[in-house]
Design an enzyme around this catalytic site. Sequence first.
Site, short mmCIF file in Angstrom:
data_model
loop_
_atom_site.label_atom_id
_atom_site.label_comp_id
_atom_site.label_asym_id
_atom_site.label_seq_id
_atom_site.Cartn_x
_atom_site.Cartn_y
_atom_site.Cartn_z
N GLU A 186 0.80 -0.97 -0.29
CA GLU A 186 0.14 -0.19 0.17
C GLU A 186 0.73 0.57 0.14
O GLU A 186 0.73 2.25 -0.60
CB GLU A 186 -1.21 0.03 1.30
CG GLU A 186 -1.62 -0.74 1.33
CD GLU A 186 -2.85 -0.39 -0.20
OE1 GLU A 186 -3.41 0.47 -0.22
OE2 GLU A 186 -3.66 -1.22 -0.50
N SER A 462 -48.73 -31.02 37.23
CA SER A 462 -48.37 -32.03 38.55
C SER A 462 -46.96 -31.08 39.18
O SER A 462 -46.31 -32.64 39.96
CB SER A 462 -49.05 -33.48 38.22
OG SER A 462 -50.10 -33.87 38.17
#
Length: 776
Positions: A186, A462
């Site tokens: 770059e 239950s």
Amino acid sequence: MAFFSRLGALFRAIWPWIRIPVYIVLGLIFGFLLPYTLVLNSRVQEQFNDLVFAVPTRVYARPLPLARDTAMKPAALELELTFAGYSNDGKGQVPGTFARNGSTYVIASRGYAGPDGGEIAHRIRLVLSQGQVDSITDMGTGKPLDGTHLDPARIATLYGAQAEERRIVRLGDVPPLLIGGLQAVEDRDFKHHFGLDFSAILRASFANLRAGHTVQGGSTLTQQLVRNLFLDRSQNMMRKLNEAILSVLIEMHYDKSRILEAYINEVFLGQQGDQAVHGFAAGAEFYFGRRMEDLRPQEIALLVGLVKGPSYYDPRRFPDRAIARRNLVLQQFRDTGLLNDAAFLAAQSAPLGLATNAQLPHNRFPAFMQLVRTQITADFDESALREGSLSIFTTLDPAAQLYTEQSLLSTLNSLGKRGAAAQGAAVVTDVSTGSVLAVVGSRDPGDQGFNRALDARRPIGSLVKPFVYLVALSDPQRWSLGSTLDDTPVNIRQPDGTMWTPKNDDHEIHGQVPMVDALANSWNLATVHMGLEVGVPRIKAFLESFGLENVNPSPSLLLGAVDLSPFQVAQLYQYIAADGHALPLIAVRGVLDAQGKTIKRYEVKPGNGEYQSAARLVTWAMQQVVTRGTARAIGESSLSWLHAAGKTGTSDSQRDSWFAGFTGEHLAVVWMGRDDNKPTGLYGATGSLKVWSELFRKLPTRPLTTNLAEGLELGWIDPATGKRTDPSCQGARQLPFAAGYQPEQEEGCFWQQFRGMFGSGDGNTPAPSSTAPITD
């Protein structure tokens, strides 16, 4: 001297023609450009000096514990490794990889810092045998280990408004190949220019003119950083002027290393939905599932190549473009001496090597994350969570979570029409710590909507019965598992004048029955008779001691007429599963700040175990539920070795199907029902119990002990009377009792036979046959 005289004469001759443009230029310089530059200079110093990148808060699962003799299956281990971003490369040498050879695994961990200290990266050899960890060896030292932890999977990310994924690194921690390679590709003159590289601009302009389109850029790393930090994406002369001035100003004030470090943390490298990936460290995790420090040359080259165009060279969408770009970058690495020929050829021939599971976790488990937020917002507000750069370590067990999701969905799909319209939810916990390991709030686990695990209050049926019996058993002088209960019709006038006439689900009347049978078979009438004698207010108060509010004060509470969420039910059953200790359920272990310092730990201090003997008796009775009662489908299956304790539950008209069960390591509560509250046609045993069974076929866990718990003792009774009897008597049954509280009265075999002569029965209460219908 003559030259300067001629130059002065020339200047005087043309001055009348150029003085106005010169005055304009000077005016622009001193009237606009200089003040403007000073303003920009102030802005640069202010923002760059205080440059703090927005690092999102990361949420992690629990570190994977591995210890000798602990339960672990190959499928579960590989699921955990894959979910944590590990890849099977056949070698297990690079951190974040593993290799398998039969039942032997070589794992290269990445290390981590957590609220409990964490562990350094190391390689281990793990051998599994018969569903558990047989041995662990540190391959660095060759020494055996009793236990270790692997770094946790990241399960969510709390982003700020910008939704930027980033992991900050210091320049000294960046691989030299990445630093040198970035400059080689770059900005080769990065160390020498002052922010602008005119030679690079000329080279790029010539190359672009020759090609007829843009093929090369002339921007320096400093200019690229300026664009990302200070400027928008518009293309005009003013923006270019700003870019040039800001680049020069940054170079004037800061050294190259500071600029390069900022660039490495800021560069844009990809996108997942609305989440942007910034910086090479985040890019390494996003594409390869590993730390930047552990990347190989070809992986570094791919990331450097993505700088030119993350979308165009996206390796997941355009692998051919990505490989071509990567290989071009590798060529430049070799041309600049960063790689030798051998390394270049090896890297160039390597595949992309993307981790298929390396994504940006963003609320993968919304139901669990809702619980995390609920528990953590007392200490951290929303702003701190999104912008505080925190690391939140949770209790989530990825294997438990994923297996629970799969089990719920597969069971619903297998039920045909009954399951098509039904929904479901589940909560899984660690019985010894109260840690929440999994939360499923919908048949669609990614559903961001209504969380049924936390917010759906439904009648528990239950499931309440073990607590009714537990309150009774807390008075061992009066009640035991051998106490005879009256299973005969009940008629109670309610406050509104109507009669409450409960019935057994099997529509039978069983007469005098032992308490243990009443619980195992979930007989309603026996439960109501006993509950009324114990006192509904006592049972209501016990339930409210767990933080429940507005508990039904009427006798129908004894049969589960109380609306609770699966999470609330799990909190209740955690008390029994934890051996009678009150353990608040927690989903968060600790929080670290941006520097890795622990700022909050969440620890559980168990209660004193006030009703421990009663809880142990209920656990034994719940094991009978699984062995020969309403949940015997588990005891008769391949899961019988777990010796699990469980309880089925069904609300009126089969609107809700429940099952709660625990092993020696895990508790799971499952609910199934319809959002419109219509009947499902499912009992607890035909719906939610199937989800539980499917889960525990996969989940590594330890069996629940069958040894007699401390504080209990065995005794023989006549089940028809509840009195002590001789083991040799017909129908005699051996049951556990609270130590010192066996029935004092004793009845010999003669009196059993004597009663039988007059039609009072022989005292033998048979267990239900395997063909009896399961109704609860």
